[in-house]
Every structure is written in C-alpha cells, then in structure tokens.
Design a protein around this motif. Sequence first.
Motif, PDB file in Angstrom:
ATOM      1  N   LEU A 109       9.446 -29.625  28.428  1.00 40.90           N
ATOM      2  CA  LEU A 109       9.328 -31.100  28.402  1.00 40.90           C
ATOM      3  C   LEU A 109       9.142 -31.319  30.049  1.00 40.90           C
ATOM      4  CD1 LEU A 109       8.705 -33.554  26.866  1.00 40.90           C
ATOM      5  CD2 LEU A 109      11.332 -33.766  26.825  1.00 40.90           C
ATOM      6  N   PHE A 110       9.963 -30.834  30.938  1.00 46.36           N
ATOM      7  CA  PHE A 110      10.072 -31.131  32.259  1.00 46.36           C
ATOM      8  C   PHE A 110       8.583 -30.714  32.798  1.00 46.36           C
ATOM      9  CE2 PHE A 110      11.717 -30.853  36.468  1.00 46.36           C
ATOM     10  CZ  PHE A 110      11.149 -29.852  37.092  1.00 46.36           C
ATOM     11  N   LEU A 112       9.381 -40.135  32.203  1.00 48.27           N
ATOM     12  CA  LEU A 112       8.330 -39.591  33.080  1.00 48.27           C
ATOM     13  C   LEU A 112       7.306 -39.336  32.423  1.00 48.27           C
ATOM     14  CD1 LEU A 112      10.305 -37.243  35.463  1.00 48.27           C
ATOM     15  CD2 LEU A 112       9.348 -39.403  35.834  1.00 48.27           C
ATOM     16  N   LEU A 113       7.160 -38.566  31.374  1.00 45.71           N
ATOM     17  CA  LEU A 113       6.002 -38.141  30.498  1.00 45.71           C
ATOM     18  C   LEU A 113       5.326 -39.488  30.102  1.00 45.71           C
ATOM     19  CD1 LEU A 113       4.271 -35.721  29.481  1.00 45.71           C
ATOM     20  CD2 LEU A 113       5.684 -35.609  27.570  1.00 45.71           C
ATOM     21  N   LEU A 153      -3.475 -49.286  35.036  1.00 47.23           N
ATOM     22  CA  LEU A 153      -4.129 -49.050  35.937  1.00 47.23           C
ATOM     23  C   LEU A 153      -5.778 -49.150  35.546  1.00 47.23           C
ATOM     24  CD1 LEU A 153      -2.848 -46.121  38.000  1.00 47.23           C
ATOM     25  CD2 LEU A 153      -3.145 -48.526  38.836  1.00 47.23           C
ATOM     26  N   PHE A 154      -5.904 -48.712  34.431  1.00 47.54           N
ATOM     27  CA  PHE A 154      -7.342 -48.663  33.817  1.00 47.54           C
ATOM     28  C   PHE A 154      -7.525 -50.381  33.397  1.00 47.54           C
ATOM     29  CE2 PHE A 154      -9.786 -45.082  32.698  1.00 47.54           C
ATOM     30  CZ  PHE A 154      -8.738 -44.129  33.154  1.00 47.54           C
ATOM     31  N   PHE A 196      13.045 -36.790  30.908  1.00 42.22           N
ATOM     32  CA  PHE A 196      11.370 -36.229  30.943  1.00 42.22           C
ATOM     33  C   PHE A 196      10.700 -37.020  30.032  1.00 42.22           C
ATOM     34  CE2 PHE A 196      13.226 -33.459  33.768  1.00 42.22           C
ATOM     35  CZ  PHE A 196      14.229 -32.539  33.198  1.00 42.22           C
ATOM     36  N   VAL A 197      11.113 -37.384  28.982  1.00 44.59           N
ATOM     37  CA  VAL A 197      10.155 -38.335  28.144  1.00 44.59           C
ATOM     38  C   VAL A 197       9.759 -39.463  28.954  1.00 44.59           C
ATOM     39  CG1 VAL A 197       9.881 -39.642  25.966  1.00 44.59           C
ATOM     40  CG2 VAL A 197      10.768 -37.305  26.043  1.00 44.59           C
ATOM     41  N   MET A 210     -11.742 -41.734  37.650  1.00 41.13           N
ATOM     42  CA  MET A 210     -11.974 -42.172  36.035  1.00 41.13           C
ATOM     43  C   MET A 210     -12.095 -40.937  35.401  1.00 41.13           C
ATOM     44  SD  MET A 210     -10.958 -45.146  35.948  1.00 41.13           S
ATOM     45  CE  MET A 210     -10.166 -45.545  37.249  1.00 41.13           C
ATOM     46  N   THR A 220       5.047 -48.240  39.055  1.00 47.30           N
ATOM     47  CA  THR A 220       5.237 -46.568  38.695  1.00 47.30           C
ATOM     48  C   THR A 220       6.534 -46.196  39.483  1.00 47.30           C
ATOM     49  OG1 THR A 220       3.090 -46.580  38.674  1.00 47.30           O
ATOM     50  CG2 THR A 220       3.964 -44.668  38.617  1.00 47.30           C
ATOM     51  N   ASN A 255      -1.969 -56.928  46.441  1.00 40.73           N
ATOM     52  CA  ASN A 255      -2.791 -56.070  45.734  1.00 40.73           C
ATOM     53  C   ASN A 255      -2.674 -55.771  44.289  1.00 40.73           C
ATOM     54  OD1 ASN A 255      -5.005 -54.540  44.958  1.00 40.73           O
ATOM     55  ND2 ASN A 255      -4.930 -53.642  47.247  1.00 40.73           N
ATOM     56  N   PHE A 293      -5.992 -40.650  40.535  1.00 41.59           N
ATOM     57  CA  PHE A 293      -6.172 -42.016  40.522  1.00 41.59           C
ATOM     58  C   PHE A 293      -6.003 -42.673  42.084  1.00 41.59           C
ATOM     59  CE2 PHE A 293      -7.378 -45.902  39.051  1.00 41.59           C
ATOM     60  CZ  PHE A 293      -6.505 -46.989  39.752  1.00 41.59           C
ATOM     61  N   VAL A 332       5.102 -42.620  33.106  1.00 36.80           N
ATOM     62  CA  VAL A 332       4.523 -42.269  34.329  1.00 36.80           C
ATOM     63  C   VAL A 332       3.033 -41.819  34.163  1.00 36.80           C
ATOM     64  CG1 VAL A 332       4.206 -41.132  36.426  1.00 36.80           C
ATOM     65  CG2 VAL A 332       6.369 -42.198  35.861  1.00 36.80           C
ATOM     66  N   GLY A 333       2.865 -40.908  32.984  1.00 34.43           N
ATOM     67  CA  GLY A 333       1.694 -40.434  32.634  1.00 34.43           C
ATOM     68  C   GLY A 333       0.768 -41.296  31.727  1.00 34.43           C
ATOM     69  N   ILE A 352      -6.502 -36.408  30.495  1.00 30.95           N
ATOM     70  CA  ILE A 352      -5.404 -36.994  29.556  1.00 30.95           C
ATOM     71  C   ILE A 352      -6.050 -36.398  28.219  1.00 30.95           C
ATOM     72  CG2 ILE A 352      -5.182 -39.047  28.133  1.00 30.95           C
ATOM     73  CD1 ILE A 352      -4.929 -40.567  30.702  1.00 30.95           C
ATOM     74  N   GLU A 396      -1.866 -36.584  37.448  1.00 32.37           N
ATOM     75  CA  GLU A 396      -3.178 -37.598  37.092  1.00 32.37           C
ATOM     76  C   GLU A 396      -2.812 -38.903  37.804  1.00 32.37           C
ATOM     77  OE1 GLU A 396      -2.388 -38.595  32.989  1.00 32.37           O
ATOM     78  OE2 GLU A 396      -2.310 -36.626  32.422  1.00 32.37           O
ATOM     79  N   ALA A 444       2.123 -35.080  34.744  1.00 30.07           N
ATOM     80  CA  ALA A 444       1.628 -36.579  34.750  1.00 30.07           C
ATOM     81  C   ALA A 444       1.545 -36.958  35.882  1.00 30.07           C
ATOM     82  CB  ALA A 444       2.852 -37.427  33.912  1.00 30.07           C
ATOM     83  N   LEU A 498       1.468 -49.578  41.333  1.00 33.09           N
ATOM     84  CA  LEU A 498       1.885 -48.268  41.948  1.00 33.09           C
ATOM     85  C   LEU A 498       3.447 -48.627  42.120  1.00 33.09           C
ATOM     86  CD1 LEU A 498      -0.773 -47.093  44.253  1.00 33.09           C
ATOM     87  CD2 LEU A 498       0.141 -46.071  42.208  1.00 33.09           C
ATOM     88  N   LEU A 508      -8.252 -52.326  36.612  1.00 37.77           N
ATOM     89  CA  LEU A 508      -9.688 -51.861  37.006  1.00 37.77           C
ATOM     90  C   LEU A 508     -10.828 -52.502  36.085  1.00 37.77           C
ATOM     91  CD1 LEU A 508      -9.722 -48.262  38.387  1.00 37.77           C
ATOM     92  CD2 LEU A 508     -10.064 -50.476  39.582  1.00 37.77           C
ATOM     93  N   PHE A 538       5.768 -30.575  31.396  1.00 34.73           N
ATOM     94  CA  PHE A 538       4.385 -31.553  31.038  1.00 34.73           C
ATOM     95  C   PHE A 538       4.953 -33.094  31.781  1.00 34.73           C
ATOM     96  CE2 PHE A 538       1.942 -28.733  28.930  1.00 34.73           C
ATOM     97  CZ  PHE A 538       3.023 -28.129  27.936  1.00 34.73           C
ATOM     98  N   ALA A 539       6.197 -33.462  31.902  1.00 33.23           N
ATOM     99  CA  ALA A 539       6.592 -34.483  32.675  1.00 33.23           C
ATOM    100  C   ALA A 539       5.946 -34.674  33.893  1.00 33.23           C
ATOM    101  CB  ALA A 539       8.073 -34.977  32.583  1.00 33.23           C
ATOM    102  N   ILE A 598      -3.321 -53.204  42.491  1.00 32.18           N
ATOM    103  CA  ILE A 598      -3.126 -51.981  42.187  1.00 32.18           C
ATOM    104  C   ILE A 598      -1.738 -51.616  43.031  1.00 32.18           C
ATOM    105  CG2 ILE A 598      -4.117 -49.711  42.778  1.00 32.18           C
ATOM    106  CD1 ILE A 598      -5.910 -50.750  40.886  1.00 32.18           C
ATOM    107  N   HIS A 599      -1.486 -52.045  44.101  1.00 26.17           N
ATOM    108  CA  HIS A 599      -0.270 -51.962  44.703  1.00 26.17           C
ATOM    109  C   HIS A 599       0.891 -52.180  43.987  1.00 26.17           C
ATOM    110  CE1 HIS A 599      -1.962 -52.147  49.074  1.00 26.17           C
ATOM    111  NE2 HIS A 599      -2.377 -50.949  48.473  1.00 26.17           N
ATOM    112  N   TRP A 643      -8.956 -44.371  44.178  1.00 25.21           N
ATOM    113  CA  TRP A 643      -9.204 -45.464  44.295  1.00 25.21           C
ATOM    114  C   TRP A 643      -9.000 -46.036  45.753  1.00 25.21           C
ATOM    115  CZ3 TRP A 643      -5.708 -49.036  46.145  1.00 25.21           C
ATOM    116  CH2 TRP A 643      -5.979 -50.553  45.856  1.00 25.21           C
ATOM    117  N   MET A 698      -1.033 -45.297  33.498  1.00 31.80           N
ATOM    118  CA  MET A 698      -2.656 -44.894  33.279  1.00 31.80           C
ATOM    119  C   MET A 698      -3.375 -46.071  32.770  1.00 31.80           C
ATOM    120  SD  MET A 698      -3.703 -42.455  35.069  1.00 31.80           S
ATOM    121  CE  MET A 698      -2.562 -42.356  36.176  1.00 31.80           C
TER     122      MET A 698
END
Lengths: 416, 190, 216
Positions: A156-157, B72-73, B84-85, B69-70, A186, B49, B40, A170, B76-77, A193, A166, A163, B46, B88, A159-160, B42-43, A174, B81
């Motif tokens: 899990l660590f 973060l996953l 941000l999308f 960890f979850v 993009m 994040t 801004n 971006f 943040v993941g 993802i 990604e 992230a 971030l 944008l 895959f965390a 986007i700032h 940007w 996103m």
Amino acid sequence: MNFLENLPLATKKFILDLVEWVCGWFCSKLGIQLPGWVMPALLTLVSILIVIVALIAVFMVMFALMSVFERKILARMQNRYGPNRVGFFRWRLCGLFQPVADGIKMLTKEDIVPRGADKIVHFLAPIVMVAPALILPVILPYGRGMVPIELSSGILFFFALGAGTELAVFMAGWSSNNKYSVMGAMRAIAQMISYELPLVMSAVVVALVAGTLSPNGIVEAQGGLSFGFLPNWFVFTPWGFVACLLFYIGALAESNRSPFDLPEGESELVAGHLTEYSGFKYAIFFMAEYVGMFAINGLLVTLFLGGYQAPFAFLDFIPSWCWFFGKLAFLAFTMVWVRATMPRFRIDQMMQFAWKLMLPMSFAALISAATWYYTGRGLLGWALSILIVGVPYLILGYFCFTRRHTADNRRYLFSE
Amino acid sequence: MHDLIQRLTSLPWDQAPQWLFLIPALFMLLGAAGAVMLRNLIHCALCLTLSFIALGVLFIALGAEFVGFVQLLVYVGAVTMLILFAILLTPAGEVAASNNPFRSFQLSRALSAVGGAMIALLVLGTLLASIFFSPHARAAVTPVTAATAPAAAIGENLLNHTLLPLQGTAVLLTAALIGAALLAKEEKQS
Amino acid sequence: MMNFPGSGILKGMVVTARNMIGSYFDRAHAKRLITEQYPEERPTLPEASRSFPFLVFDGQDPEAGMRCVACKICEKECPPQCIFIEQDRDANGKLLRRPKIFDIDISVCMGCQICVESCPFESIRMDNIYEMSSCDRFGSLVIHKGQLLKSNEYYRSINPTEAAETDARIEAARIKKAAAAKVAAEKVAAARAAAAAKAAAEQAAQPPSEPEQPAP
C-alpha cells in the motif's frame, strides 16, 4: 556459499562496529563519559544512513548502467551498434562510460525557465517527482533478511507514493505556461490513472492469495515446490500469469515507457510536460522515471517472481540478492525488448486498452485466484482458474481488438 | 520506523511525541492558510495537497499506517487530481459583477466576511466540543506498536461488522461512475 | 499457429530477438550492422565526389610543373568570389605567366565547380577531401597555393576517368600544336627554299656584264 550470501549484512555490521569502536576510543582518549542513550541513538542513525547511502548508490549505478545498456541493446535489435566510444583513459570499454559523458552534459547545460512560468511550482515539480521515486525501493526485500524498512502494509505504501508522481507531472505541465505542456500533462495523468487500477488490482490478487500486504510475507508465501517440480512462484499459476502480465503492462504505463510513451515521445507535442525543462531538471525527471521503473520491476519480482528465492533448491549457492537483481535485470531487458518491438500507442487506443481489456481481465484474475485458493490448489482449482481467465481473454481480445472496426461518425468542423 | 520512534521517545526530552506531532501540524496549518489566502487557484489546490500530505504523515506517526497510506493514495492521488482538473476545465475565478444582489461592493464584501466568520466559528466550535467531550480525550496514552492497527484487523472489521455499509458504498460509487460516464458522453446526432 | 489476441506482439518480439542475437554472430550478412566506425574506417567515396578545388601540377616539382598561368578567369567566374590570385613578376617587374598568391577561402567556397569548368588550362580541379575543419575561425580556412598544389598522379588516383580525359585532351592539344608547328616549320622552310630559289633564279637570269675576249 554463506559468505557471499551474508556479504551485505556483514558489511553493515562491520561499519557499525567500526563506528562504535572509534567513538569509544575517542571518548576514552578525551576522558568524557557519554550518557547511556547516545550510543544506541548514534548507531541507529548510522545504520539508517548506511541503508540510505547503499540504496541510493545502488540505484544510481543501476540507472547509469541502464541508460547505456538500453541504448546498446536497442541498437543491436535495430541492426546497428550503440554508443561504443566513451571510455576511460584511452580504453574504449565498449562505451560503458557513456553515462558519465551524459551526466556531464546535463549538468553543464543552461537551465532555462520561461519568463511566464510559475517559478516556485516549476522548481518544485522535479523534486516532487524524484523524492517519492527514491523512497519507493525501500520496502523491497533484496535478500534473506535484507529489507531496508519492514512495513506490514508495504504494498500500500508503494502505491501511495506512486500518487506523488502524478502530482509532479501535473505541476510540471501546468507551470511551464505552455498550452502544449498542459495538454501533454493531462494526457500523461489520464494514462497514469487509467493504468493504476489494473496495477493495484493485480497486487490485490497477490495479497488475496498470500494473505498479507507485507513484501517479506509475500516472498515467503512463494517458497517451495508444488507437484514436486514447479516452483511456487505466483507467475507459474494461471491467475498469477495473467496478473503478472497485467502488472507488467501497468508498470510500462506508469513509468511512461514505450509503447506508452505518448506523454514524452519526441514527436508528440515536443516533449509534453517536459518541454520547458533543460539541463539538470530534465536529468532529474529522467532519473525519477528510471528509478521508478526499477522500483516497480522490483515489486513485480517480489509479487510474482518469488523475490530473492532460487527456483530450485540446488541453485541456492547463488546468493539471494544475486537472484533478486538477476530477475530485475531480466525484467529491465524485457522492457527494452518491448520498446524495440512495438510502436507507440495513440491516446484513445491506450485508454481503450486499459478500460476495456485490462480492468475486466484483472477482475477475472481476482475471481480465478479466489477459486484456485479455495478449492485447495489442486488440479480442479487449476482447471477452473484457467477457464475463468482464458474465456474472458479470448472473448475480449477477439471482439474488441482483432476485428476491423468501422470508422465512427466524425464531425469535421471547419471543412466545406 | 517504530523502532526509531521508540528510541526517540525514550530520550530525556519528554516533548518528543508532541514535537513529532507539531511539525506535520504546522505544515497542515500552512497548507490550509495557503489554500484560502492565495490568489492563484492552482496554488491554492497545491497548498491543499500539502495539507493532505501532512495529515497522512500525522496518521502514520500515530501508528495508523493503513489509514495514513490510504489517505495519501486516495486524497493526494485521486482527490487532488479531481480538484486540479476541475479548476483547469472550468472558467475559474470569474465572478460576474452583475450577479451581485447588493448594489454596493463594500457592503457585499462586509456581509460575506461576517458570514464567513460565523460559519468558521460554528465549525470550529463543533469540532472543539466533539474533541473535548469525546471519550478518547480522557483515555490513557497507549504505547504505539505495529500490532495495534494492522491492515488485516481493519479488513476483518470491514467485512464482518460493517459489511452492509461497505456494500452500500460500493453500489453508490458504481452508480456515480456510471452516471458520470453517461453525463460526459456526447449526445449522438440524430 | 493459432492467432490468439497478442500473438502479433510475440511474433514481433521474436523478430527483434533474432536481430539482436544475429548482430553478434552473423556480421557478414548484408543487412546487419552496416555502420562504419568513422575514424577507423573511412567511407569509400564515389568517383565524382567533390569538396574543394586544388591546383594540378605535372611532374615532380610543384612550382615548375604548375599548369596555372594566372589568367584570373576562375577568380572572375567564381560566384561567391572565394579565389584571390596575384600574378608573379620577375626581377625586372615584368609579368610572368604564373601566380604568386593563389588563395581559396573554403569557408566561402560552395563547391559549384564553375572554376573547373571555366579554366582553359586544365589546372584547377575538384578534390574530395572532407576533413578540413580547424579550430581557428577564419585564418586557417583560407588555403594557400602551397597547400593547393597537388600532383597529377594524385588527381589520377582520386578521379581516374576525368584525369584520363584531361590527360587525353592535353596530349591531343600537344599533338595538334606539334603538328601545327611542324606544318608551320615546313611552310617556313618552303618559303625560305622558295626565296632562295627565287634569288638563285634572279641571279641566273641576270645578263653577263663582263667584256668579250679576242679569238686567235
């Protein structure tokens, strides 16, 4: 050969003993008496530093060698020589010092930041990219008893931290103040993802059968032989084979390697999200990509190829860390081989492949693994699991990808 | 890493656990402040994040590895996103002046400031009350070991005791995914 | 073999692997490894390849056998004007038919061969050397007469066909000139003979002017 097997750990122990002896000698010379907590804390610190330095040194050397071997192997597959001139003091050494020349070139290039670029984010993007990539290899078991950090939820660590990559892509795209960079970023994020799902699902399949998320536990669950002749590695089971392939393709996509290198191919959108990066920052992105590739290959070795274990007991004279790095080298070679063989995917082909073939196949592999496990790993389990993965593969493969599609109704906006 | 924490906590500084808490907490506050105060968008995203990452680090430092960890996953993941999308792909930050129901600009600014302060006070008050009046605030501090929250125990809990909410969440997420795909699909020209 | 989905990729990988293994063992095959390792192996240039001009000399001594007569036609015809010629003078200041300075600026020369085409004396020809780079930006890229003079044997070695043609032309010109000279010499001899005969005839045709002698 117990000496070779224990060589890394013995070296570490030797260095720690040396530090302890030197400190003790200094203290007795200067006549000061340290409190009881100093020595253990210092030894812990030194032990952590040894592990960090060893990991970074090993991966930097592997990155350098990989960059030259990739070019040479690609060249041989394309009927030409690779770089074969850069040597050391007049010995040509088959061009193996090329990374030194490349490194010097990258370091001495001018670092250009576009005027309209967002300076802080532009500066931070390579850092956010490379820091998780360098931390990734820390949970992998490189040999018996050689895990730098033993985490019970190591997968899990992994895959965390992926992230973070990604986010960095971006930020890079940007902050360059360039619409093509944003588009490239993009597309890169969409690709990452989409392919992260089959990747994580394949790891979940392994976690299901092994019963643990810890990399050491997964390696130990692959010990021994089944039916007397077949190593218990998960790749030699039907669901494991499919999951290994899915993980491998996901690894190619996560590290943006051919055939999934649309985000950074040279003829696509200049260099995508990396357009406005030059010199050392570009080298850092490049390094992060390769170290990430090694880390995810290492995870593949751990999950599917039995980690540091030899396939048969009589091959145990080769040390366990040699087996690990040997398997890793073989996987790196196959990644170069795939790069030499296949052309690049288009973005819609990539998306279709991820969502229409790989995700259903990963679910099929999950069901197949559960069937295999709960029917007791016997022949019935093998037959059922082959059916459960084989039939969807043939159906999906035939109906989605090998028939000729009729062109869909395109709307041309500006043509008369 | 737990080994390290144990060694550190046996140091003569008994502020060690608080120090391990203060640094991620500081980053979280900085991130949150940045998320509301920067110009801004986007700032802002971030900095948010950064807050998420600091929260994940806090979870890990408290011994809840899985949740950390979850966090973060997922946050943040995926959530970052998404934010941000969304920034944008939508024309962000343009408030049409003609939408203002009050005629004067200063009056609307003052009213929105007062409203925001009231909402912030309400949220803060609820949070503080729930923290100080909860049973966990009175309990003794237990030493942190790896066995307190392994992923296996969480999995067992999820699939045995809280199975129905889990399946309900799964159905809800699937419905949301299908709905999003349908909404984003172009209408066929008839 | 069955064509299952994914078999194309596997076939491609077999081809690539075969290429790789073949490149180590099967070097003699025509399609493998055609790279020339440059400084050790030079490429074989085609016969008519050209890079920069050079001056041809016959015989052993460059200065004496030089064909160039400093007519300056190539200097005038050169489109980027990269040739600079100065005619030689002897001790008294009289112009000689040889150049004192003959410089070509190869950073300007575009290799168009117009100087070769316009030279009436077959003295400037195109060389095919390409390793003319230098570390100095302007000075070393101007080639002087001493570097430009190369023997006819060298020209024959780099471009046998054209050298043979040139030699044939020069030989033909020499034969023609010799024949013309012979004809001219014969003409002169004939004229002189005619003049002598005419003088003799005139002398014979003159009446004897001496007085008669008495008979006994």
